[in-house]
Design a protein around this motif. Sequence first.
Motif, PDB file in Angstrom:
ATOM      1  N   ARG A  89      32.468  32.643  44.784  1.00  0.00           N
ATOM      2  CA  ARG A  89      32.735  33.974  44.229  1.00  0.00           C
ATOM      3  C   ARG A  89      33.493  34.837  45.246  1.00  0.00           C
ATOM      4  O   ARG A  89      34.366  35.623  44.880  1.00  0.00           O
ATOM      5  CB  ARG A  89      31.411  34.625  43.835  1.00  0.00           C
ATOM      6  N   ARG A  96      36.973  36.712  44.611  1.00  0.00           N
ATOM      7  CA  ARG A  96      37.139  38.158  44.811  1.00  0.00           C
ATOM      8  C   ARG A  96      38.243  38.461  45.818  1.00  0.00           C
ATOM      9  O   ARG A  96      38.985  39.429  45.660  1.00  0.00           O
ATOM     10  CB  ARG A  96      35.815  38.783  45.257  1.00  0.00           C
ATOM     11  N   THR A 113      41.531  38.064  43.847  1.00  0.00           N
ATOM     12  CA  THR A 113      41.761  39.127  42.862  1.00  0.00           C
ATOM     13  C   THR A 113      41.926  40.494  43.527  1.00  0.00           C
ATOM     14  O   THR A 113      42.789  41.279  43.116  1.00  0.00           O
ATOM     15  CB  THR A 113      40.628  39.179  41.815  1.00  0.00           C
ATOM     16  N   ASP A 114      41.144  40.788  44.560  1.00  0.00           N
ATOM     17  CA  ASP A 114      41.252  42.086  45.227  1.00  0.00           C
ATOM     18  C   ASP A 114      42.555  42.231  46.007  1.00  0.00           C
ATOM     19  O   ASP A 114      43.115  43.324  46.096  1.00  0.00           O
ATOM     20  CB  ASP A 114      40.081  42.313  46.185  1.00  0.00           C
ATOM     21  N   ASN A 129      35.311  46.519  48.880  1.00  0.00           N
ATOM     22  CA  ASN A 129      34.517  45.894  47.817  1.00  0.00           C
ATOM     23  C   ASN A 129      33.404  44.985  48.345  1.00  0.00           C
ATOM     24  O   ASN A 129      32.569  44.530  47.569  1.00  0.00           O
ATOM     25  CB  ASN A 129      35.409  45.109  46.861  1.00  0.00           C
TER      26      ASN A 129
END
Length: 195
Positions: free
Chosen positions: A7, A11, A14-15, A78
């Motif tokens: 994960r 992330r 995508t971030d 994040n």
Amino acid sequence: MHGLVNRAIQRFVTDCYGEAQWLAAAERADIGLTSFEAMLTYEDELTEQVLTAVSDVLDRPYEELLEDIGTYLVSHPNVEALRRLLRFSGVDFTDFLHSLDDLPDRARLAVSDLELPRIELKQHGAGFYRLNVQSRIPGAGHLFTGVLRAMADDYGALVFLEHQGNENGAEVVAVSLLETEFAEGRGFELGARTG
């Protein structure tokens, strides 16, 4: 490999690069899914497939990609919770380094089935260290190089880091701590202030 690891890769992509790049990497990896569940366990080979696909899609060398992921894990807003967890390791970068041996055990206190790489820090004189990283995933030493670089910045320390390859089954990262208070570090408080 624990879903939290997979994960985190998802992330990061995508971030930093956008959802389209992640979907392209997932398709290229041919893993049969487009999202990872944080609390599931996946085969180690799947994680390697994903990392290779991300490297290809982003046109980034594998080692640089892993270092970037390590930096992301500490510095991106994040994932602030991980930065805070790592800052509890010591009041300065030297304390942080000496706490690394205990990191896998501390992580298991939070997530009992999370297996982090085996880490061993050896000091070779004042300010000179070798971090040995043993992992089932190749390149974990590069990931820890990114983590160390970001944490040094967080503490305001000046360090020179060099991934020195493999030795006796472990990746070796040389750490030269040049100055502990080189710059002002990022703010950090153990708890909220009262009154």
